[in-house]
Design a protein around this motif. Structure first.
Motif, mmCIF file in Angstrom:
data_model
loop_
_atom_site.group_PDB
_atom_site.id
_atom_site.type_symbol
_atom_site.label_atom_id
_atom_site.label_comp_id
_atom_site.label_asym_id
_atom_site.label_seq_id
_atom_site.Cartn_x
_atom_site.Cartn_y
_atom_site.Cartn_z
ATOM 1 N N VAL A 1 -14.134 0.949 0.681
ATOM 2 C CA VAL A 1 -13.595 -0.210 1.397
ATOM 3 C C VAL A 1 -14.723 -0.904 2.152
ATOM 4 N N THR B 1 -17.353 -2.340 -0.401
ATOM 5 C CA THR B 1 -16.891 -3.555 -1.073
ATOM 6 C C THR B 1 -16.964 -4.745 -0.126
ATOM 7 N N LEU C 1 3.348 -2.745 -3.847
ATOM 8 C CA LEU C 1 2.007 -2.193 -4.031
ATOM 9 C C LEU C 1 1.624 -2.170 -5.504
ATOM 10 N N LYS D 1 -1.476 -4.522 -7.666
ATOM 11 C CA LYS D 1 -2.554 -3.946 -8.473
ATOM 12 C C LYS D 1 -2.346 -4.201 -9.952
ATOM 13 N N PHE E 1 -2.578 -5.130 -13.547
ATOM 14 C CA PHE E 1 -3.788 -5.554 -14.232
ATOM 15 C C PHE E 1 -3.620 -5.352 -15.732
ATOM 16 N N ALA F 1 -5.806 -9.030 -9.753
ATOM 17 C CA ALA F 1 -6.524 -7.842 -10.213
ATOM 18 C C ALA F 1 -7.289 -8.132 -11.495
ATOM 19 N N MET G 1 -10.283 -10.294 -10.673
ATOM 20 C CA MET G 1 -11.344 -9.473 -10.121
ATOM 21 C C MET G 1 -12.090 -8.722 -11.223
ATOM 22 N N ALA H 1 -11.461 -8.433 -4.521
ATOM 23 C CA ALA H 1 -10.911 -7.117 -4.193
ATOM 24 C C ALA H 1 -10.511 -7.062 -2.723
ATOM 25 N N MET H 2 -11.330 -7.685 -1.869
ATOM 26 C CA MET H 2 -10.993 -7.693 -0.442
ATOM 27 C C MET H 2 -9.697 -8.461 -0.193
ATOM 28 N N ILE I 1 -7.174 -8.517 -2.217
ATOM 29 C CA ILE I 1 -6.108 -7.567 -2.550
ATOM 30 C C ILE I 1 -5.901 -6.603 -1.377
ATOM 31 N N MET I 2 -7.022 -6.123 -0.827
ATOM 32 C CA MET I 2 -6.942 -5.204 0.312
ATOM 33 C C MET I 2 -6.216 -5.870 1.478
ATOM 34 N N VAL J 1 -2.616 -5.904 0.979
ATOM 35 C CA VAL J 1 -2.009 -4.578 1.079
ATOM 36 C C VAL J 1 -1.892 -4.141 2.532
ATOM 37 N N ILE K 1 1.345 -3.589 4.634
ATOM 38 C CA ILE K 1 2.121 -2.425 4.202
ATOM 39 C C ILE K 1 1.461 -1.148 4.714
#
Lengths: 333, 378
Positions: free
Chosen positions: A72, A75, A267, A271, A273, A290, A293, A310-311, A313-314, A317, A320
């Motif tokens: 994490v 990235t 979730l 993701k 893909f 996804a 990315m 990707a960040m 997506i993070m 998330v 949650i």
């Protein structure tokens, strides 16, 4: 070396190593470092018991730290740097602004939002319906396991299955895709479903809904069974209709479970893909985050922008994540 | 209570029918793939799989007349059968513009005085005043019905011939090699950690549990590049070792979470009695906790196996996409691209790839459900 042999050796080494590590470290702790005998026996036992949890935890913490926590941070670091300009150069938020300027990224964000609305809602609704219907009939468990079955199928396998359903043949010939067969049966023209915007997104979502409904059904089914009988009986005595019983008595009582199911599917959606890669690869405006990315990271080798995606997506998330942690802590008290 | 009885009699049928429809909808796609994998490429391309059990009438691809010429009454004769097997011709023709111009038994007049007769059983007679040697014989378009036919040929082709399946067997072995160690290794690591988090008192325990709940949802997308760099740095690069380690890392949060939730529920008396009797934590764990946690271990093992078997992303990134190391899912994606039209190959390969998870699923469904419930319902 044959990979299968390598695999076997790894299993033996891995499992043996684990057992060996746990046994040996405990042995050293109890025998040599802090033996439970001699003048300091009491103090030694306390000390050993203070250290032992960390011995048990060490391999797991190491793996978790290296494979989930460190990435994490790394990235995030990558997303602030640009690799192209000779080594890693700090570029601040350039990657993010470049990404926001791309039409493909905005398309991916928009599509992802659609996925986030449609898939959890539809899966939960179908799951609830299936759970309620199968609860009271004799062959309910068979029906449940058949609806649950797609859970075991890979996203790619499911994509192949559904591509056959969406298959289109030229007009006039026999359609081999069910959807077009139905359409032509009612006098319509065969369509290339996966190229029709924006409905092709829905066609992809259906695949995931098909997979996730079984999950929702199993969890919600268990929750429905957990509802106290008295509440339902009381409602019946008061003359509630089956609809009222379901929506006003049962659903409110399983609301926490519905939220859990909803977030779990959310979730999965974030993701997603494989389905997009296998069915359209983001063509015809079906891109999702996804896959965007993956494109950036491994097709155009733009690590900066890929990491920025990707960040994102993070970021999506994390609400949650916070909510789950909050609930877990509340429960432990 | 009148109400309940009334509800039942009027709604039971509706419920049964709705469930039948729902199950049919959910089963239909998979059955389609399954049936298709037993049909020949021609059959798949010419009719929907749901017609596989009925006698099919379809226009066949054109067949060129060929055979030994024999001297006949006025000129020459060629006799033979166009299609072997149990087919019934319902119409035929000699040009692509009119493929159904003639009924079986009728005689067509062709150029140069030739005539052609095709019977219902697809035998034909071609007459010609001159010798046909050196000339192109006519093509025949048949519309014929053939009985349902199923074949294992696709499986044979995909599994044994290198070109058609393009290495499905190799990929099958690769997938197996990835998923088995990746299932077994995390279990033990997670079990020890879960025991510590469930039954040992130490400062920071609550914080650690919260952290693991948090890591549960971290998308593994974030891990791809940093870990690839890490694997390259320590010299294992792309390979099985890297995939196993990655799957272990990604599977651990769920494993610890599931196992801890289960272990916390084990009766406190047993553990305290053992402690009073002088058992060490290590002994308690190995002799009491592990055997008692078998259901939880089994449910995690199934999850992890299904996940590693079905995974595409981790294998693509950490194992590579070259022909020798492709896993089944990766192979299927390639086939979708290169052989998108050859449904017999695709359907068969896809079914091979989903067969193992399906067997595991139906054999161990009980544990899977239990694991799901432990992981989600609080």
């Amino acid at each position: 070396m044959n990979p299968a042999v390598l695999g076997l050796i790894t299993i033996i080494l891995g499992v043996g190593g684990c057992v060996g590590y746990f046994w040996a470290s405990n042995f050293v702790l109890d025998r040599f470092l802090f033996p439970a005998s001699g003048p300091n026996a009491g103090r030694n036992i306390n000390r050993a018991n203070a250290i032992r949890p960390w011995l048990f935890l060490a391999p797991a913490l190491l793996a978790l730290g290296l494979y989930l926590a460190y990435p994490v941070v790394a990235t995030f670091w990558l997303s602030l740097h640009d690799r192209a300009a000779g080594g890693n150069v700090f570029v601040g938020l350039d990657n993010y602004s470049q990404m926001l300027g791309e039409a493909k990224f905005r398309e991916a964000i928009f599509n992802n939002m659609m996925w986030l609305i449609v898939v959890p809602a539809a899966s939960t609704a179908f799951g609830l319906l299936a759970a309620q219907l199968t609860d009271r009939i004799g062959w309910g468990s068979l029906a449940k396991s058949l609806i649950f079955m797609p859970m075991a199928i890979s996203f790619v396998g499911a994509s192949v299955i559904w591509k056959l359903i969406y298959d289109a043949r030229p007009e006039g010939t026999d359609q081999i895709g069910v959807l077009n067969a139905v359409v032509t049966f009612f006098g319509g023209e065969p369509q290339q479903w996966l190229t029709i915007q924006p409905w092709n997104n829905l066609m992809l979502m259906i695949v995931l809904i098909w997979i996730q409904t079984g999950f929702a059904m199993v969890i919600l089914g268990a929750a429905l069974r957990g509802i106290p009988e008295e509440t339902v009986e009381a409602a019946i005595l008061d003359g509630a209709s089956p609809w009222q019983i379901f929506f006003k008595i049962k659903v409110p009582q399983i609301m926490p479970t519905i939220v859990v199911v909803w977030t779990t599917i959310t979730l999965v959606v974030l993701k997603v893909f494989d389905i997009v890669l296998a069915m359209t690869n983001g063509q015809w405006e079906t891109q999702v985050l996804a896959n965007y990315m993956y494109d950036k990271l491994f097709r155009s080798f733009d690590w900066g922008v890929g990491s920025a995606a990707a960040m994102i997506i993070m970021l999506l998330v994390s609400p949650i994540l916070v909510w789950n942690v909050y609930n877990a802590r509340k429960e432990m008290r | 209570m009148d109400n309940i009885a009334g509800t039942k009699s009027s709604l039971t049928w509706a419920v049964h029918i709705s469930v039948v429809i729902l199950v049919a909808l959910w089963l239909f796609p998979t059955v389609g793939l399954f049936v298709s994998s037993f049909r020949t490429g021609d059959q798949i391309a010419s009719s929907g799989w749901w017609k596989a059990l009925s006698t099919q009438e379809a226009q066949m691809s054109p067949i060129r007349v060929a055979g030994e010429e024999a001297p006949g009454a006025d000129g020459f004769l060629i006799e033979g059968t166009l299609v072997q097997g149990d087919t019934t011709v319902s119409a035929w023709g000699t040009s692509s513009r009119e493929p159904e111009a003639y009924a079986p038994g009728e005689t067509a007049d062709l150029r140069d005085g030739q005539t052609l007769t095709v019977e219902a059983d697809s035998t034909y007679v071609l007459t010609s005043p001159e010798t046909t040697e050196g000339t192109r014989l006519p093509r025949v378009f048949l519309t014929a019905s053939s009985p349902p036919e199923f074949t294992l040929g696709n499986y044979e082709e995909v599994l044994t011939s290198g070109t058609a399946g393009a290495g499905i067997l190799q990929s099958f072995i690769n997938t197996l090699t990835v998923s088995i160690p990746a299932t077994i290794i995390p279990i033990l690591v997670a079990a020890f950690a879960a025991y510590a988090l469930a039954w040992m008192e130490f400062p920071g325990r609550a914080l650690l549990i919260a952290a693991i709940v948090g890591l549960l949802v971290v998308p593994l997308q974030l891990a791809l590049i940093p870990l690839l760099q890490f694997h390259n740095a320590i010299g294992i690069g792309k390979g099985y070792l890297g995939v196993w380690m990655a799957h272990t890392g990604f599977g651990l949060p769920l494993a610890i979470y599931l196992l801890r939730n289960y272990m916390v529920g084990l009766p406190r008396d047993i553990i305290e009695n053992a402690k009073v009797d002088g058992a060490s934590d290590f002994q308690i764990f190995v002799k009491i906790i592990l055997p008692l946690s078998f259901p939880a271990l089994a449910s995690f093992a199934i999850f992890q196996f299904l996940w590693t078997w079905n995974d595409l992303l981790v294998a693509l990134v950490f194992l590579g996409a070259d022909d020798e190391s492709l896993v089944l899912t990766g192979r299927l994606v390639n086939l979708l691209g290169s052989r998108g039209g050859e449904w017999e190959i695709l359907a068969t390969s896809a079914f091979i790839s989903i067969a193992v998870p399906l067997v595991v699923f139906f054999a161990m469904q009980r544990y899977l459900v239990r694991g799901l419930l432990a992981g989600s319902v609080k």
